[in-house]
Design a protein around this motif. Structure first.
Motif, mmCIF file in Angstrom:
data_model
loop_
_atom_site.group_PDB
_atom_site.id
_atom_site.type_symbol
_atom_site.label_atom_id
_atom_site.label_comp_id
_atom_site.label_asym_id
_atom_site.label_seq_id
_atom_site.Cartn_x
_atom_site.Cartn_y
_atom_site.Cartn_z
ATOM 1 N N HIS A 1 31.919 14.187 23.446
ATOM 2 C CA HIS A 1 31.454 14.040 21.580
ATOM 3 C C HIS A 1 31.259 15.121 20.714
ATOM 4 C CE1 HIS A 1 30.045 10.886 19.723
ATOM 5 N NE2 HIS A 1 28.641 10.546 19.867
ATOM 6 N N GLU B 1 30.221 4.768 23.135
ATOM 7 C CA GLU B 1 28.965 5.600 23.472
ATOM 8 C C GLU B 1 27.346 4.593 24.167
ATOM 9 O OE1 GLU B 1 27.670 7.857 20.312
ATOM 10 O OE2 GLU B 1 29.600 7.241 18.739
ATOM 11 N N TYR C 1 32.517 7.159 26.846
ATOM 12 C CA TYR C 1 32.644 8.288 25.995
ATOM 13 C C TYR C 1 34.305 8.505 26.561
ATOM 14 C CZ TYR C 1 29.106 9.038 23.547
ATOM 15 O OH TYR C 1 27.644 8.828 22.854
ATOM 16 N N TYR D 1 28.647 2.494 19.899
ATOM 17 C CA TYR D 1 27.917 2.240 20.388
ATOM 18 C C TYR D 1 27.666 1.162 21.570
ATOM 19 C CZ TYR D 1 25.409 6.866 19.058
ATOM 20 O OH TYR D 1 24.696 7.873 17.949
HETATM 21 ZN ZN LIG Z 1 27.020 9.595 19.180
#
Ligand SMILES: [Zn+2]
Length: 482
Positions: free
Chosen positions: A137, A401, A423, A430
């Motif tokens: 990420h 996320e 991830y 998210y």
């Molecule tokens: Zn992020």
């Protein structure tokens, strides 16, 4: 299927996937997985675990657009640090194998993960569940075609370069995994843990005050300082590989150059300290955790050294040997978005002069395109959940996320050592806990704009995700113990 099961004499490692809970839609895949697992088990003749590593640089040239931040208004102009795909393959004493691929990228799409996995499944006779992809990420990474769709509308030549990058990336991912499988050799695999404290809960603390609050012991909100470390030693005692994890956004930097952020610095630092070792970083559930301080390369290097120090302390401490069998499980869970925007809302997002106008326009274009292709079905999303059992250690790899609440809750609900990666497989949005969803704000709601999704998740996702994860972990524990 019965024929296949009978050909696995010692450890029918994927027998767990025959669970009656399994949806019928997976039955075809299971039959294939069982055949493949049987093939790999029969081929084994080693009495010990084996491990192998592979790597390839995936640093793009200058000129590709970047991802992570919507404010960037031009492509990358160079490289500040190499980006890598790295692979660690493992094989248990019965020959059951798995591979984890870690990437210095901001996101990965389901399509990329599945295409790479399909290639590896065919070439190495392993089931889908035995292949994990995890991205660090880092926000100094290229925008990938098909990836985060609501950042901005990229020009056609930018999209063409992103398509080319994606093609090359998939080839390199397969090659890194192949190198790892082909270098499998007897190894002692062990695991331990230490801690690092440069992360903080970004929803609960003002960033500028975070270092001072940390020093005073006054940081608020959930946070997980653990640094899990997996080590691979050869028969000669040499350290051949490390896999390190930490639950914190790789958002120290916001350059116009490629950089692996603190995770890239930690890998480089550890590879310098341990020549000959391939060091992988797999990110945990750090969606609401940021590093502090940030913005400067020196900050990323300091966080990288902190992580390397924690890793070396873990290596000097009590490391437990991986002992037992390997098992894996993978399922999709159907999640839903709470609403689909109206035509008027999409039009307003496209036309209104507002802050981050390009982001709202990109979101509007992405949703309009999705509605055209799939209609109301865009409310549904197949969310990937994966579990590995490495002898006496459990791993979970969740898509999206994932906020820290999940790692903490899963740790409370399941006894025994457990590492939870976020991830993984598909960074589609998210994944807020019920608490964060109710509170809203960025991780609970507004991040759906840059992620190019129709609206917030429908309440109830936390229990669904945790329930399915607990089930998969239990299944792998049973399968590996046989
Ligand atoms: Zn992020």
């Amino acid at each position: 299927m019965s024929k296949t099961r009978s050909t696995v004499p010692a450890r029918p490692v994927f027998a767990g996937v025959l669970s009656p809970f399994l949806p019928a839609v997976f039955i075809g895949c299971i039959a294939l997985a069982l055949q493949l697992a049987a093939g790999s088990a029969l081929a084994a003749d080693s009495a010990s675990w084996r491990a192998g590593t592979g790597r390839a640089s995936i640093t793009p040239p200058a000129g590709l657009w970047m991802t992570g931040y919507a404010v960037r208004d031009r492509p990358a102009d160079g490289t500040a640090q190499e980006l890598w795909v790295k692979a660690l393959a493992v094989s248990d004493p019965a020959g059951n194998r798995g591979v984890i691929l870690t990437l210095d990228l901001c996101d990965v799409t389901r399509e990329v993960s599945d295409r790479v996995a399909a290639s590896l499944m065919t070439r190495f006779a392993i089931p889908r569940s035995a292949i994990i992809t995890n991205v660090s990420h880092t926000h100094c990474a290229p925008w990938m075609e098909g990836g985060i769709a609501g950042l901005r509308i990229f020009p056609p030549e930018g999209v063409a370069k992103a398509v080319e990058f994606r093609h090359q990336l998939e080839t390199k991912m397969v090659q890194a995994a192949a190198d790892a499988f082909e270098s499998l050799a007897p190894a002692t695999i062990s695991w331990g843990e230490d801690a690092a404290t440069f992360g903080f809960n970004r929803r609960e603390n003002p960033e500028a005050q975070a270092p001072a609050l940390r020093a005073a012991g006054k940081l608020k909100g959930p946070f997980d300082p653990r640094v899990p470390v997996l080590a691979v030693h050869g028969p000669d005692g040499a350290l051949r590989g490390l896999l390190v994890s930490y639950a914190c956004h790789n958002t120290t930097l916001s350059l116009y150059q490629w950089h692996g952020d603190y995770a890239g610095c930690a890998q480089a630092e550890l590879e310098k300290r341990h020549p000959g070792a391939t060091v992988l970083f797999a990110i945990g559930c750090g969606a609401d955790i940021n590093p502090a301080p940030r913005r400067e390369i020196a900050h990323a290097e300091q966080h990288g050294r902190d992580l390397a120090d924690a890793t070396d302390r873990a290596l000097r401490g009590t490391m437990k040997k991986v002992d037992g069998g390997f098992a894996s499980a993978f399922e999709d869970l159907t999640l839903t978005f709470a609403r689909i925007p109206t035509a008027a809302q999409l039009r307003e997002a496209m036309e209104k002069n507002q802050p981050n106008k390009e982001m709202h326009q990109a979101w509007s274009a992405a949703i309009t395109r999705q509605l055209k292709e799939k209609g109301d079905a865009i409310r549904f999303y197949q969310y990937p959940i994966q579990a590995w059992r490495l002898g006496n250690l459990s791993w979970v790899a969740l898509g999206g996320e994932v906020v820290i609440d999940y790692a903490l809750r899963l740790g409370r609900e399941m006894p025994g050592p457990l590492w939870v990666f976020g991830y993984s497989t598909d960074v589609m949005a998210y994944i807020p806990s019920e608490r964060v969803l109710k509170e809203g704000r960025y991780e609970g709601e507004t991040s759906m704009i840059p992620h190019g999704r129709p609206g917030p998740w429908t309440p109830g996702l936390e229990d669904k995700i945790v329930g399915k994860t607990v089930e998969l972990v239990a299944r792998t524990k049973q399968a590996a113990a046989r």
